[in-house]
Design a protein around this motif. Structure first.
Motif, PDB file in Angstrom:
ATOM      1  N   ASP A 162       0.845  -1.240   0.059  1.00 25.85           N
ATOM      2  CA  ASP A 162      -0.075   0.064  -0.174  1.00 25.85           C
ATOM      3  C   ASP A 162       0.835   1.154   0.030  1.00 25.85           C
ATOM      4  OD1 ASP A 162      -2.326  -1.679  -0.138  1.00 25.85           O
ATOM      5  OD2 ASP A 162      -2.854  -1.220   2.076  1.00 25.85           O
ATOM      6  N   VAL A 163       2.092   1.242   0.837  1.00 26.32           N
ATOM      7  CA  VAL A 163       2.940   2.417   0.849  1.00 26.32           C
ATOM      8  C   VAL A 163       3.436   2.593  -0.552  1.00 26.32           C
ATOM      9  CG1 VAL A 163       5.227   3.237   1.750  1.00 26.32           C
ATOM     10  CG2 VAL A 163       3.401   2.240   3.380  1.00 26.32           C
ATOM     11  N   VAL A 164       3.910   1.476  -1.131  1.00 25.67           N
ATOM     12  CA  VAL A 164       4.499   1.517  -2.648  1.00 25.67           C
ATOM     13  C   VAL A 164       3.346   2.230  -3.522  1.00 25.67           C
ATOM     14  CG1 VAL A 164       5.499   0.428  -4.438  1.00 25.67           C
ATOM     15  CG2 VAL A 164       6.388  -0.186  -2.124  1.00 25.67           C
ATOM     16  N   ARG A 165       2.238   1.867  -3.389  1.00 24.73           N
ATOM     17  CA  ARG A 165       1.024   2.173  -4.111  1.00 24.73           C
ATOM     18  C   ARG A 165       1.008   3.849  -4.045  1.00 24.73           C
ATOM     19  NH1 ARG A 165      -2.653  -0.406  -2.580  1.00 24.73           N
ATOM     20  NH2 ARG A 165      -3.841   1.186  -1.681  1.00 24.73           N
ATOM     21  N   VAL A 166       1.038   4.264  -3.087  1.00 25.60           N
ATOM     22  CA  VAL A 166       0.574   5.590  -2.684  1.00 25.60           C
ATOM     23  C   VAL A 166       2.134   6.263  -3.072  1.00 25.60           C
ATOM     24  CG1 VAL A 166       1.547   5.736  -0.237  1.00 25.60           C
ATOM     25  CG2 VAL A 166      -0.165   7.234  -1.175  1.00 25.60           C
ATOM     26  N   LEU A 167       3.368   5.877  -3.042  1.00 27.11           N
ATOM     27  CA  LEU A 167       4.480   6.656  -3.518  1.00 27.11           C
ATOM     28  C   LEU A 167       4.542   6.864  -4.879  1.00 27.11           C
ATOM     29  CD1 LEU A 167       7.131   4.700  -1.226  1.00 27.11           C
ATOM     30  CD2 LEU A 167       5.983   7.127  -0.995  1.00 27.11           C
ATOM     31  N   LYS A 168       3.851   5.799  -5.657  1.00 29.75           N
ATOM     32  CA  LYS A 168       3.628   5.925  -7.164  1.00 29.75           C
ATOM     33  C   LYS A 168       2.751   6.848  -7.526  1.00 29.75           C
ATOM     34  CE  LYS A 168       5.177   1.058  -8.421  1.00 29.75           C
ATOM     35  NZ  LYS A 168       4.661   0.093  -9.145  1.00 29.75           N
ATOM     36  N   THR A 169       2.138   7.546  -6.740  1.00 25.90           N
ATOM     37  CA  THR A 169       1.268   8.717  -7.089  1.00 25.90           C
ATOM     38  C   THR A 169       2.330   9.961  -6.911  1.00 25.90           C
ATOM     39  OG1 THR A 169       0.564   9.162  -4.796  1.00 25.90           O
ATOM     40  CG2 THR A 169      -0.643   7.547  -6.201  1.00 25.90           C
ATOM     41  N   ILE A 170       3.528   9.990  -6.558  1.00 28.76           N
ATOM     42  CA  ILE A 170       4.154  11.149  -6.509  1.00 28.76           C
ATOM     43  C   ILE A 170       5.173  11.190  -7.411  1.00 28.76           C
ATOM     44  CG2 ILE A 170       5.803  12.665  -5.165  1.00 28.76           C
ATOM     45  CD1 ILE A 170       4.820  10.851  -2.465  1.00 28.76           C
ATOM     46  N   TYR A 171       5.145  12.358  -8.450  1.00 32.44           N
ATOM     47  CA  TYR A 171       5.882  12.470  -9.383  1.00 32.44           C
ATOM     48  C   TYR A 171       7.177  13.512  -9.191  1.00 32.44           C
ATOM     49  CZ  TYR A 171       2.778   9.646 -12.175  1.00 32.44           C
ATOM     50  OH  TYR A 171       2.112   8.738 -12.502  1.00 32.44           O
ATOM     51  N   ASP A 172       8.259  13.196  -9.690  1.00 31.83           N
ATOM     52  CA  ASP A 172       9.498  14.068  -9.583  1.00 31.83           C
ATOM     53  C   ASP A 172       8.991  15.554 -10.606  1.00 31.83           C
ATOM     54  OD1 ASP A 172      11.770  15.416 -11.039  1.00 31.83           O
ATOM     55  OD2 ASP A 172      12.862  14.230  -9.462  1.00 31.83           O
ATOM     56  N   PRO A 173       9.114  16.584 -10.136  1.00 28.61           N
ATOM     57  CA  PRO A 173       8.723  17.764 -10.677  1.00 28.61           C
ATOM     58  C   PRO A 173       9.213  18.085 -11.933  1.00 28.61           C
ATOM     59  CG  PRO A 173       9.726  18.502  -8.870  1.00 28.61           C
ATOM     60  CD  PRO A 173       9.743  17.034  -8.885  1.00 28.61           C
ATOM     61  N   GLU A 174      10.464  17.715 -12.163  1.00 30.25           N
ATOM     62  CA  GLU A 174      11.224  17.781 -13.236  1.00 30.25           C
ATOM     63  C   GLU A 174      11.474  16.727 -14.502  1.00 30.25           C
ATOM     64  OE1 GLU A 174      15.153  18.916 -11.666  1.00 30.25           O
ATOM     65  OE2 GLU A 174      14.516  20.903 -11.468  1.00 30.25           O
ATOM     66  N   ILE A 175      11.137  15.495 -14.013  1.00 26.91           N
ATOM     67  CA  ILE A 175      10.890  14.353 -14.742  1.00 26.91           C
ATOM     68  C   ILE A 175       9.531  13.500 -14.637  1.00 26.91           C
ATOM     69  CG2 ILE A 175      11.990  12.085 -15.385  1.00 26.91           C
ATOM     70  CD1 ILE A 175      14.443  13.240 -13.526  1.00 26.91           C
ATOM     71  N   PRO A 176       9.046  13.609 -15.681  1.00 28.57           N
ATOM     72  CA  PRO A 176       7.582  12.927 -15.686  1.00 28.57           C
ATOM     73  C   PRO A 176       7.248  11.608 -15.219  1.00 28.57           C
ATOM     74  CG  PRO A 176       8.141  13.216 -18.015  1.00 28.57           C
ATOM     75  CD  PRO A 176       9.280  13.725 -17.159  1.00 28.57           C
ATOM     76  N   VAL A 177       7.683  11.119 -14.347  1.00 26.48           N
ATOM     77  CA  VAL A 177       7.934   9.666 -13.927  1.00 26.48           C
ATOM     78  C   VAL A 177       7.779   9.511 -12.624  1.00 26.48           C
ATOM     79  CG1 VAL A 177       9.294   7.709 -13.612  1.00 26.48           C
ATOM     80  CG2 VAL A 177       9.426   9.039 -15.736  1.00 26.48           C
ATOM     81  N   GLY A 206      13.577   5.393  -9.257  1.00 24.79           N
ATOM     82  CA  GLY A 206      14.437   4.660  -8.237  1.00 24.79           C
ATOM     83  C   GLY A 206      15.135   5.549  -7.337  1.00 24.79           C
ATOM     84  N   LEU A 207      14.098   6.382  -6.761  1.00 23.60           N
ATOM     85  CA  LEU A 207      14.400   7.398  -5.676  1.00 23.60           C
ATOM     86  C   LEU A 207      14.292   6.629  -4.123  1.00 23.60           C
ATOM     87  CD1 LEU A 207      13.342  10.974  -6.865  1.00 23.60           C
ATOM     88  CD2 LEU A 207      15.571   9.819  -7.040  1.00 23.60           C
ATOM     89  N   ILE A 208      13.171   5.682  -4.501  1.00 21.89           N
ATOM     90  CA  ILE A 208      12.803   4.915  -3.140  1.00 21.89           C
ATOM     91  C   ILE A 208      13.772   3.635  -3.183  1.00 21.89           C
ATOM     92  CG2 ILE A 208      11.032   3.566  -1.754  1.00 21.89           C
ATOM     93  CD1 ILE A 208      10.403   6.972  -2.177  1.00 21.89           C
ATOM     94  N   TYR A 209      14.678   3.594  -2.072  1.00 20.29           N
ATOM     95  CA  TYR A 209      15.606   2.670  -1.777  1.00 20.29           C
ATOM     96  C   TYR A 209      14.593   1.337  -0.903  1.00 20.29           C
ATOM     97  CZ  TYR A 209      19.519   5.470  -3.536  1.00 20.29           C
ATOM     98  OH  TYR A 209      20.338   6.282  -4.431  1.00 20.29           O
ATOM     99  N   ASP A 210      14.110   1.821  -0.117  1.00 19.60           N
ATOM    100  CA  ASP A 210      13.486   0.768   0.572  1.00 19.60           C
ATOM    101  C   ASP A 210      12.444   1.161   1.368  1.00 19.60           C
ATOM    102  OD1 ASP A 210      13.183  -1.965   1.399  1.00 19.60           O
ATOM    103  OD2 ASP A 210      15.146  -2.317   1.952  1.00 19.60           O
ATOM    104  N   VAL A 211      11.449   0.158   1.721  1.00 17.68           N
ATOM    105  CA  VAL A 211      10.257   0.594   2.662  1.00 17.68           C
ATOM    106  C   VAL A 211      10.037  -0.542   3.602  1.00 17.68           C
ATOM    107  CG1 VAL A 211       7.563   0.661   2.798  1.00 17.68           C
ATOM    108  CG2 VAL A 211       8.780   1.667   0.612  1.00 17.68           C
ATOM    109  N   PHE A 212      10.174  -0.092   4.751  1.00 15.83           N
ATOM    110  CA  PHE A 212      10.232  -1.123   6.020  1.00 15.83           C
ATOM    111  C   PHE A 212       8.904  -0.879   6.811  1.00 15.83           C
ATOM    112  CE2 PHE A 212      14.449   0.447   5.303  1.00 15.83           C
ATOM    113  CZ  PHE A 212      15.521  -0.772   5.131  1.00 15.83           C
ATOM    114  N   VAL A 213       8.464  -1.856   6.949  1.00 16.93           N
ATOM    115  CA  VAL A 213       7.213  -1.758   7.685  1.00 16.93           C
ATOM    116  C   VAL A 213       7.315  -2.835   9.008  1.00 16.93           C
ATOM    117  CG1 VAL A 213       4.723  -2.545   7.908  1.00 16.93           C
ATOM    118  CG2 VAL A 213       5.673  -1.444   5.673  1.00 16.93           C
ATOM    119  N   ASN A 214       7.109  -2.796  10.387  1.00 17.47           N
ATOM    120  CA  ASN A 214       7.354  -3.363  11.414  1.00 17.47           C
ATOM    121  C   ASN A 214       5.895  -3.886  11.888  1.00 17.47           C
ATOM    122  OD1 ASN A 214       6.032  -1.654  13.174  1.00 17.47           O
ATOM    123  ND2 ASN A 214       7.973  -0.834  14.051  1.00 17.47           N
ATOM    124  N   GLU A 215       5.883  -4.708  12.858  1.00 17.26           N
ATOM    125  CA  GLU A 215       4.745  -5.442  13.214  1.00 17.26           C
ATOM    126  C   GLU A 215       3.834  -4.298  14.097  1.00 17.26           C
ATOM    127  OE1 GLU A 215       8.004  -5.474  16.470  1.00 17.26           O
ATOM    128  OE2 GLU A 215       7.836  -6.263  14.483  1.00 17.26           O
TER     129      GLU A 215
END
Length: 107
Positions: free
Chosen positions: A13-28, A34-43
């Motif tokens: 879910d976190v990755v899905r929401v991060l995919k809605t954020i775009y770099d203002p200079e690059i339309p991706v 590749g700006l997100i290196y890792d997403v950690f979720v604990n218990e």
């Protein structure tokens, strides 16, 4: 086992929401870029996002990590959210997904 599924689902879910954020200079989106290196979720449903910027002098160096934190924290299941900014390793075009490279005409 259910706890593992919950943390995995929250990570997705976190990755899905991060995919809605775009770099203002690059339309991706920042995930495919590749700006997100890792997403950690604990218990406890705490989320930590390790990310970088295209350069240390990026014009959105202050606003982009804040936007990442706010969007991830807006998910109902997220308890706490932390964003750590790193430049090690430095971002390079090799970190971009095939989808991003295709979108930018690099393939």
């Amino acid at each position: 086992m259910a706890e593992e599924l919950n943390t995995e689902k929250l990570g997705e879910d976190v990755v899905r929401v991060l995919k809605t954020i775009y770099d203002p200079e690059i339309p991706v989106d920042i995930y495919e870029l590749g700006l997100i290196y890792d997403v950690f979720v604990n218990e406890n449903d705490d989320v930590k996002i390790l990310m970088t910027l295209t350069s240390p002098n990026c014009p959105v160096a202050e606003s982009l990590p804040q936007e990442v934190k706010e969007k991830a924290a807006s998910l109902d299941w997220v308890n706490e959210c932390e964003v750590e900014l790193t430049f090690d390793p430095a971002w390079s075009q090799e970190l971009m997904s095939e989808e991003a490279k295709l979108e930018l005409g690099m393939l």
